[in-house]
Design an enzyme around this catalytic site. Sequence first.
Site, PDB file in Angstrom:
ATOM      1  N   GLY A   9     -17.695  55.184  16.835  1.00  0.00           N
ATOM      2  CA  GLY A   9     -17.281  54.226  17.859  1.00  0.00           C
ATOM      3  C   GLY A   9     -17.505  54.794  19.249  1.00  0.00           C
ATOM      4  O   GLY A   9     -16.757  54.533  20.178  1.00  0.00           O
ATOM      5  N   GLN A  13     -14.757  51.658  24.723  1.00  0.00           N
ATOM      6  CA  GLN A  13     -14.134  52.018  26.008  1.00  0.00           C
ATOM      7  C   GLN A  13     -13.698  53.476  26.017  1.00  0.00           C
ATOM      8  O   GLN A  13     -14.057  54.234  26.933  1.00  0.00           O
ATOM      9  CB  GLN A  13     -12.902  51.125  26.261  1.00  0.00           C
ATOM     10  CG  GLN A  13     -12.228  51.403  27.587  1.00  0.00           C
ATOM     11  CD  GLN A  13     -10.809  50.860  27.716  1.00  0.00           C
ATOM     12  OE1 GLN A  13     -10.171  50.534  26.713  1.00  0.00           O
ATOM     13  NE2 GLN A  13     -10.314  50.805  28.942  1.00  0.00           N
ATOM     14  N   ASP A  35     -22.455  54.735  16.625  1.00  0.00           N
ATOM     15  CA  ASP A  35     -21.851  53.406  16.729  1.00  0.00           C
ATOM     16  C   ASP A  35     -22.715  52.437  15.922  1.00  0.00           C
ATOM     17  O   ASP A  35     -23.748  52.818  15.366  1.00  0.00           O
ATOM     18  CB  ASP A  35     -21.732  52.962  18.204  1.00  0.00           C
ATOM     19  CG  ASP A  35     -20.499  52.087  18.419  1.00  0.00           C
ATOM     20  OD1 ASP A  35     -19.687  52.390  19.325  1.00  0.00           O
ATOM     21  OD2 ASP A  35     -20.335  51.109  17.651  1.00  0.00           O
ATOM     22  N   ILE A  36     -22.306  51.177  15.856  1.00  0.00           N
ATOM     23  CA  ILE A  36     -23.055  50.206  15.032  1.00  0.00           C
ATOM     24  C   ILE A  36     -24.215  49.596  15.807  1.00  0.00           C
ATOM     25  O   ILE A  36     -25.015  48.831  15.252  1.00  0.00           O
ATOM     26  CB  ILE A  36     -22.127  49.092  14.493  1.00  0.00           C
ATOM     27  CG1 ILE A  36     -21.372  48.394  15.613  1.00  0.00           C
ATOM     28  CG2 ILE A  36     -21.197  49.656  13.427  1.00  0.00           C
ATOM     29  CD1 ILE A  36     -20.578  47.178  15.157  1.00  0.00           C
ATOM     30  N   ASP A  53     -22.427  52.717  10.526  1.00  0.00           N
ATOM     31  CA  ASP A  53     -21.280  51.845  10.236  1.00  0.00           C
ATOM     32  C   ASP A  53     -20.349  52.645   9.336  1.00  0.00           C
ATOM     33  O   ASP A  53     -20.651  52.844   8.159  1.00  0.00           O
ATOM     34  CB  ASP A  53     -21.747  50.554   9.535  1.00  0.00           C
ATOM     35  CG  ASP A  53     -20.578  49.601   9.296  1.00  0.00           C
ATOM     36  OD1 ASP A  53     -20.816  48.392   9.109  1.00  0.00           O
ATOM     37  OD2 ASP A  53     -19.413  50.074   9.294  1.00  0.00           O
ATOM     38  N   TYR A 143      -3.380  44.402  14.107  1.00  0.00           N
ATOM     39  CA  TYR A 143      -3.773  45.694  14.710  1.00  0.00           C
ATOM     40  C   TYR A 143      -2.621  46.692  14.599  1.00  0.00           C
ATOM     41  O   TYR A 143      -2.795  47.822  14.140  1.00  0.00           O
ATOM     42  CB  TYR A 143      -4.144  45.460  16.163  1.00  0.00           C
ATOM     43  CG  TYR A 143      -4.419  46.676  16.984  1.00  0.00           C
ATOM     44  CD1 TYR A 143      -3.568  47.069  18.009  1.00  0.00           C
ATOM     45  CD2 TYR A 143      -5.562  47.446  16.765  1.00  0.00           C
ATOM     46  CE1 TYR A 143      -3.830  48.180  18.779  1.00  0.00           C
ATOM     47  CE2 TYR A 143      -5.837  48.561  17.545  1.00  0.00           C
ATOM     48  CZ  TYR A 143      -4.961  48.910  18.552  1.00  0.00           C
ATOM     49  OH  TYR A 143      -5.228  50.031  19.326  1.00  0.00           O
ATOM     50  N   LYS A 147      -2.205  50.213  12.396  1.00  0.00           N
ATOM     51  CA  LYS A 147      -1.874  51.495  13.040  1.00  0.00           C
ATOM     52  C   LYS A 147      -0.616  52.091  12.415  1.00  0.00           C
ATOM     53  O   LYS A 147      -0.522  53.295  12.180  1.00  0.00           O
ATOM     54  CB  LYS A 147      -1.710  51.317  14.545  1.00  0.00           C
ATOM     55  CG  LYS A 147      -3.020  50.979  15.266  1.00  0.00           C
ATOM     56  CD  LYS A 147      -4.097  52.024  15.018  1.00  0.00           C
ATOM     57  CE  LYS A 147      -5.380  51.735  15.769  1.00  0.00           C
ATOM     58  NZ  LYS A 147      -6.455  52.719  15.479  1.00  0.00           N
ATOM     59  N   ILE A 173      -5.182  51.434  28.067  1.00  0.00           N
ATOM     60  CA  ILE A 173      -6.038  52.392  28.765  1.00  0.00           C
ATOM     61  C   ILE A 173      -6.867  51.667  29.821  1.00  0.00           C
ATOM     62  O   ILE A 173      -7.514  50.657  29.529  1.00  0.00           O
ATOM     63  CB  ILE A 173      -6.991  53.109  27.789  1.00  0.00           C
ATOM     64  CG1 ILE A 173      -6.228  53.728  26.614  1.00  0.00           C
ATOM     65  CG2 ILE A 173      -7.818  54.168  28.514  1.00  0.00           C
ATOM     66  CD1 ILE A 173      -5.328  54.881  26.952  1.00  0.00           C
TER      67      ILE A 173
HETATM   68  C1  VAH Z   1      -4.914  46.560  22.915  1.00  0.00           C
HETATM   69  N1  VAH Z   1      -5.835  48.245  24.418  1.00  0.00           N
HETATM   70  O1  VAH Z   1      -4.612  45.919  23.928  1.00  0.00           O
HETATM   71  C2  VAH Z   1      -5.240  48.057  23.087  1.00  0.00           C
HETATM   72  C3  VAH Z   1      -4.005  48.912  22.993  1.00  0.00           C
HETATM   73  C4  VAH Z   1      -1.577  49.202  23.498  1.00  0.00           C
HETATM   74  C5  VAH Z   1      -2.775  48.302  23.580  1.00  0.00           C
HETATM   75  O2  VAH Z   1      -3.774  49.337  21.699  1.00  0.00           O
HETATM   76  O3  VAH Z   1      -4.965  46.071  21.819  1.00  0.00           O
END
Ligand code: VAH
Length: 319
Positions: A9, A13, A35-36, A53, A143, A147, A173
């Site tokens: 990746g 960013q 990266d892909i 990939d 997401y 995590k 970030i």
């Molecule tokens: C998002 N930039 O917005 C990521 C991050 C805490 C946010 O994990 O999904």
Amino acid sequence: MSSKVLIIGACGQIGSELTAKLREIHGADQVVASDISYNNLAVVNSGLFEILDARDYSALKVCIEKYQIDTIYLMAAMLSATGEKYPMKAWDLNMDTLFHVLNLAKDGFIKKVFWPSSIAVFGTTTPKENTPQYTVMEPSTVYGITKQVGERWCEYYHNRYGVDVRSIRYPGIISWKTLPGGGTTDYAVEIYHKALSDNTYESFLSEDTALPMMFMDDAVAATVNIMQAPAENIKIRSSYNLSAISFTPEQIAESIKKQLPGFSMTYKPDFRQAIADSWPKSIDDSRAREDWGWKHNFDLEKMTEEMLTNLSKSEETVA
Ligand code: VAH
């Protein structure tokens, strides 16, 4: 054979700036970016690069053996906003890649792994202010679920198989070199671009939505620091809370107005408001500071100056 680093990746960013820093530290011939697609020519043209990939275990293993890789930074993931549009794709990408890398480490093909978690592991039932390292974690996004589960697997592979996997819970970030993609905190990057191009920005989060944030240079420094720390100092093998600043859209707008007095802000919350509302406002990262010496360098004013100065230069270049 000299050791080599693989970044998965690398065109993203964080991946793109982490690649530049790791090439600076280890030497360009010691770092393989992958990266892909070739969608970041600065990364592709400044060192070793592979189209890869990481959902394809065999392709990943071939790359590791070709370059004698011993350390992997797994930076590929589908972020919070896009993950809500494609839940099963987010689960497959975020989890398959992690299992492949952890299993390659368990089976001795690589020695060390960095895997990014996120403050998205927290949910609406988590204490919102100064969120502790250990607390209720009921993420409401795909997401965040990937995590949270990923942290459990990292800790399991370390405790059961001795895998040296290290992780930090990145906040939002902010950077100027590479645009983010599909995140809920992306407004805090878009705002600087729009401030310079249009002198106004319509925020997709409401003015009082405080979120934990960090400038990219601090995020890259934290990533390098945790990976360079002696193994015995890494006492948390799920993932470390990490933070630098916390601000609202209104506060970042005020910070911009100090440098661009004519800047104006409007607010039109969209589906990402509910995601942001499920996350903490600020984070207690004292364990990262105690265990491996983390400290941030950028506050909101310094970040705004850095963003506007560099974006102005890059737009002049473009112009
Ligand atoms: C998002 N930039 O917005 C990521 C991050 C805490 C946010 O994990 O999904």
